[in-house]
Design a protein around this motif. Sequence first.
Motif, PDB file in Angstrom:
ATOM      1  N   TYR A  51       0.808  -1.205   0.000  1.00  0.00           N
ATOM      2  CA  TYR A  51       0.000   0.000   0.000  1.00  0.00           C
ATOM      3  C   TYR A  51       0.848   1.265   0.000  1.00  0.00           C
ATOM      4  CZ  TYR A  51      -3.602   3.366   1.219  1.00  0.00           C
ATOM      5  OH  TYR A  51      -4.453   4.445   1.222  1.00  0.00           O
ATOM      6  N   GLN A  52       1.779   1.340   0.906  1.00  0.00           N
ATOM      7  CA  GLN A  52       2.711   2.461   0.977  1.00  0.00           C
ATOM      8  C   GLN A  52       4.136   1.929   1.013  1.00  0.00           C
ATOM      9  OE1 GLN A  52       1.799   5.178   4.128  1.00  0.00           O
ATOM     10  NE2 GLN A  52      -0.270   5.593   3.387  1.00  0.00           N
ATOM     11  N   ASP A  53       5.039   2.689   0.464  1.00  0.00           N
ATOM     12  CA  ASP A  53       6.413   2.243   0.315  1.00  0.00           C
ATOM     13  C   ASP A  53       7.267   2.450   1.560  1.00  0.00           C
ATOM     14  OD1 ASP A  53       5.696   1.644  -2.272  1.00  0.00           O
ATOM     15  OD2 ASP A  53       6.593   3.441  -3.133  1.00  0.00           O
ATOM     16  N   ILE A  54       6.686   2.945   2.627  1.00  0.00           N
ATOM     17  CA  ILE A  54       7.471   3.228   3.815  1.00  0.00           C
ATOM     18  C   ILE A  54       7.588   2.031   4.747  1.00  0.00           C
ATOM     19  CG2 ILE A  54       6.944   5.682   3.747  1.00  0.00           C
ATOM     20  CD1 ILE A  54       4.870   5.189   5.929  1.00  0.00           C
ATOM     21  N   TYR A  55       6.823   0.978   4.500  1.00  0.00           N
ATOM     22  CA  TYR A  55       6.858  -0.199   5.357  1.00  0.00           C
ATOM     23  C   TYR A  55       7.739  -1.257   4.708  1.00  0.00           C
ATOM     24  CZ  TYR A  55       2.887   2.219   7.367  1.00  0.00           C
ATOM     25  OH  TYR A  55       2.078   3.175   7.935  1.00  0.00           O
ATOM     26  N   THR A  56       8.794  -1.613   5.412  1.00  0.00           N
ATOM     27  CA  THR A  56       9.774  -2.542   4.873  1.00  0.00           C
ATOM     28  C   THR A  56      10.159  -3.591   5.899  1.00  0.00           C
ATOM     29  OG1 THR A  56      11.612  -1.105   5.531  1.00  0.00           O
ATOM     30  CG2 THR A  56      10.727  -0.812   3.315  1.00  0.00           C
ATOM     31  N   SER A  57      10.791  -4.656   5.410  1.00  0.00           N
ATOM     32  CA  SER A  57      11.284  -5.720   6.268  1.00  0.00           C
ATOM     33  C   SER A  57      12.590  -6.245   5.689  1.00  0.00           C
ATOM     34  CB  SER A  57      10.255  -6.849   6.377  1.00  0.00           C
ATOM     35  OG  SER A  57      10.716  -7.880   7.232  1.00  0.00           O
ATOM     36  N   TYR A  58      13.505  -6.648   6.565  1.00  0.00           N
ATOM     37  CA  TYR A  58      14.808  -7.123   6.128  1.00  0.00           C
ATOM     38  C   TYR A  58      15.212  -8.375   6.881  1.00  0.00           C
ATOM     39  CZ  TYR A  58      15.262  -2.440   4.146  1.00  0.00           C
ATOM     40  OH  TYR A  58      15.061  -1.281   3.428  1.00  0.00           O
ATOM     41  N   ALA A  59      15.945  -9.229   6.196  1.00  0.00           N
ATOM     42  CA  ALA A  59      16.543 -10.374   6.860  1.00  0.00           C
ATOM     43  C   ALA A  59      17.631  -9.887   7.807  1.00  0.00           C
ATOM     44  CB  ALA A  59      17.127 -11.342   5.836  1.00  0.00           C
ATOM     45  N   ASP A  60      17.841 -10.612   8.886  1.00  0.00           N
ATOM     46  CA  ASP A  60      18.845 -10.208   9.866  1.00  0.00           C
ATOM     47  C   ASP A  60      20.230 -10.067   9.240  1.00  0.00           C
ATOM     48  OD1 ASP A  60      17.419 -12.165  12.595  1.00  0.00           O
ATOM     49  OD2 ASP A  60      16.946 -10.151  11.864  1.00  0.00           O
ATOM     50  N   ALA A  61      20.530 -10.889   8.268  1.00  0.00           N
ATOM     51  CA  ALA A  61      21.853 -10.888   7.671  1.00  0.00           C
ATOM     52  C   ALA A  61      22.163  -9.620   6.883  1.00  0.00           C
ATOM     53  CB  ALA A  61      22.019 -12.110   6.763  1.00  0.00           C
ATOM     54  N   VAL A  62      21.120  -8.871   6.504  1.00  0.00           N
ATOM     55  CA  VAL A  62      21.347  -7.688   5.675  1.00  0.00           C
ATOM     56  C   VAL A  62      20.893  -6.401   6.337  1.00  0.00           C
ATOM     57  CG1 VAL A  62      21.112  -9.095   3.607  1.00  0.00           C
ATOM     58  CG2 VAL A  62      19.139  -7.801   4.459  1.00  0.00           C
ATOM     59  N   LYS A  63      20.348  -6.473   7.516  1.00  0.00           N
ATOM     60  CA  LYS A  63      19.885  -5.276   8.213  1.00  0.00           C
ATOM     61  C   LYS A  63      21.023  -4.286   8.408  1.00  0.00           C
ATOM     62  CE  LYS A  63      15.967  -7.172  10.776  1.00  0.00           C
ATOM     63  NZ  LYS A  63      15.425  -7.504  12.119  1.00  0.00           N
ATOM     64  N   GLY A  64      20.736  -3.032   8.113  1.00  0.00           N
ATOM     65  CA  GLY A  64      21.740  -1.993   8.245  1.00  0.00           C
ATOM     66  C   GLY A  64      22.637  -1.849   7.042  1.00  0.00           C
ATOM     67  N   ARG A  65      22.586  -2.800   6.122  1.00  0.00           N
ATOM     68  CA  ARG A  65      23.429  -2.761   4.931  1.00  0.00           C
ATOM     69  C   ARG A  65      22.631  -2.611   3.643  1.00  0.00           C
ATOM     70  NH1 ARG A  65      26.322  -6.978   3.469  1.00  0.00           N
ATOM     71  NH2 ARG A  65      24.959  -8.543   4.453  1.00  0.00           N
ATOM     72  N   PHE A  66      21.455  -3.218   3.593  1.00  0.00           N
ATOM     73  CA  PHE A  66      20.616  -3.181   2.399  1.00  0.00           C
ATOM     74  C   PHE A  66      19.407  -2.287   2.623  1.00  0.00           C
ATOM     75  CE2 PHE A  66      21.792  -7.634   0.549  1.00  0.00           C
ATOM     76  CZ  PHE A  66      23.133  -7.290   0.631  1.00  0.00           C
ATOM     77  N   THR A  67      18.951  -1.653   1.556  1.00  0.00           N
ATOM     78  CA  THR A  67      17.768  -0.807   1.614  1.00  0.00           C
ATOM     79  C   THR A  67      16.892  -1.076   0.403  1.00  0.00           C
ATOM     80  OG1 THR A  67      18.976   0.946   2.780  1.00  0.00           O
ATOM     81  CG2 THR A  67      16.878   1.537   1.756  1.00  0.00           C
ATOM     82  N   ILE A  68      15.620  -1.360   0.653  1.00  0.00           N
ATOM     83  CA  ILE A  68      14.677  -1.579  -0.429  1.00  0.00           C
ATOM     84  C   ILE A  68      13.810  -0.335  -0.598  1.00  0.00           C
ATOM     85  CG2 ILE A  68      12.931  -2.642   1.062  1.00  0.00           C
ATOM     86  CD1 ILE A  68      12.216  -4.485  -1.315  1.00  0.00           C
ATOM     87  N   SER A  69      13.522   0.019  -1.838  1.00  0.00           N
ATOM     88  CA  SER A  69      12.686   1.170  -2.127  1.00  0.00           C
ATOM     89  C   SER A  69      11.950   0.937  -3.436  1.00  0.00           C
ATOM     90  CB  SER A  69      13.521   2.456  -2.198  1.00  0.00           C
ATOM     91  OG  SER A  69      14.467   2.384  -3.251  1.00  0.00           O
ATOM     92  N   ARG A  70      10.970   1.784  -3.713  1.00  0.00           N
ATOM     93  CA  ARG A  70      10.175   1.613  -4.925  1.00  0.00           C
ATOM     94  C   ARG A  70       9.736   2.942  -5.493  1.00  0.00           C
ATOM     95  NH1 ARG A  70       5.221  -2.309  -4.302  1.00  0.00           N
ATOM     96  NH2 ARG A  70       4.549  -0.651  -2.852  1.00  0.00           N
ATOM     97  N   VAL A  71       9.734   2.993  -6.812  1.00  0.00           N
ATOM     98  CA  VAL A  71       9.184   4.132  -7.533  1.00  0.00           C
ATOM     99  C   VAL A  71       7.942   3.608  -8.238  1.00  0.00           C
ATOM    100  CG1 VAL A  71       9.549   5.899  -9.271  1.00  0.00           C
ATOM    101  CG2 VAL A  71      11.451   5.154  -7.817  1.00  0.00           C
ATOM    102  N   SER A  72       6.784   3.857  -7.661  1.00  0.00           N
ATOM    103  CA  SER A  72       5.543   3.283  -8.167  1.00  0.00           C
ATOM    104  C   SER A  72       5.215   3.725  -9.585  1.00  0.00           C
ATOM    105  CB  SER A  72       4.381   3.639  -7.227  1.00  0.00           C
ATOM    106  OG  SER A  72       4.572   3.084  -5.943  1.00  0.00           O
ATOM    107  N   ALA A  73       5.507   4.970  -9.890  1.00  0.00           N
ATOM    108  CA  ALA A  73       5.191   5.497 -11.209  1.00  0.00           C
ATOM    109  C   ALA A  73       5.927   4.747 -12.316  1.00  0.00           C
ATOM    110  CB  ALA A  73       5.508   6.983 -11.278  1.00  0.00           C
ATOM    111  N   ARG A  74       7.044   4.153 -11.982  1.00  0.00           N
ATOM    112  CA  ARG A  74       7.837   3.413 -12.964  1.00  0.00           C
ATOM    113  C   ARG A  74       7.733   1.914 -12.766  1.00  0.00           C
ATOM    114  NH1 ARG A  74      13.798   5.123 -13.388  1.00  0.00           N
ATOM    115  NH2 ARG A  74      13.545   3.856 -15.282  1.00  0.00           N
ATOM    116  N   ASN A  75       6.900   1.482 -11.817  1.00  0.00           N
ATOM    117  CA  ASN A  75       6.744   0.059 -11.516  1.00  0.00           C
ATOM    118  C   ASN A  75       8.093  -0.597 -11.258  1.00  0.00           C
ATOM    119  OD1 ASN A  75       3.936   0.290 -11.966  1.00  0.00           O
ATOM    120  ND2 ASN A  75       4.216  -0.090 -14.157  1.00  0.00           N
ATOM    121  N   THR A  76       8.915   0.084 -10.507  1.00  0.00           N
ATOM    122  CA  THR A  76      10.277  -0.361 -10.274  1.00  0.00           C
ATOM    123  C   THR A  76      10.597  -0.389  -8.786  1.00  0.00           C
ATOM    124  OG1 THR A  76      11.011   0.539 -12.401  1.00  0.00           O
ATOM    125  CG2 THR A  76      12.697   0.084 -10.758  1.00  0.00           C
TER     126      THR A  76
END
Length: 122
Positions: A51-76
């Motif tokens: 619904y909104q791009d501000i809610y995310t979840s990460y595996a413990d192994a990548v927390k603090g190192r990886f970041t997921i984001s989305r540009v809805s207008a580009r479906n990316t």
Amino acid sequence: QVRLVESGGGLVQAGGSLRLSCTASGRTFRMGWFRQAPGKEREFVAAISGYQDIYTSYADAVKGRFTISRVSARNTVYLEMNSLKPEDTALYSCAARNSLGVGTTAHDYDYWGQGTQVTVSS
């Protein structure tokens, strides 16, 4: 029917950064990243809500190192990977489902991309 195409993989030295991109043929909601190394099972990496791009979840192994984001207008959706380690070496796949909320398991997704290879050298 959704088709996902990943890009951005490659070879990088330990400590380096890489950004993966996943583009969908149509608008999607819940999206996530998974990875699979040779001889190992596919594992969850990161996810973003439908619904909104501000809610995310990460595996413990990548927390603090990886970041997921989305540009809805580009479906990316993107996966920004920093401080990469050799253990991060794997085939990274993008997944999606037309649902709300965050999914942290493969069963939470219906559509999958072919994957993009990430290799981290020491």
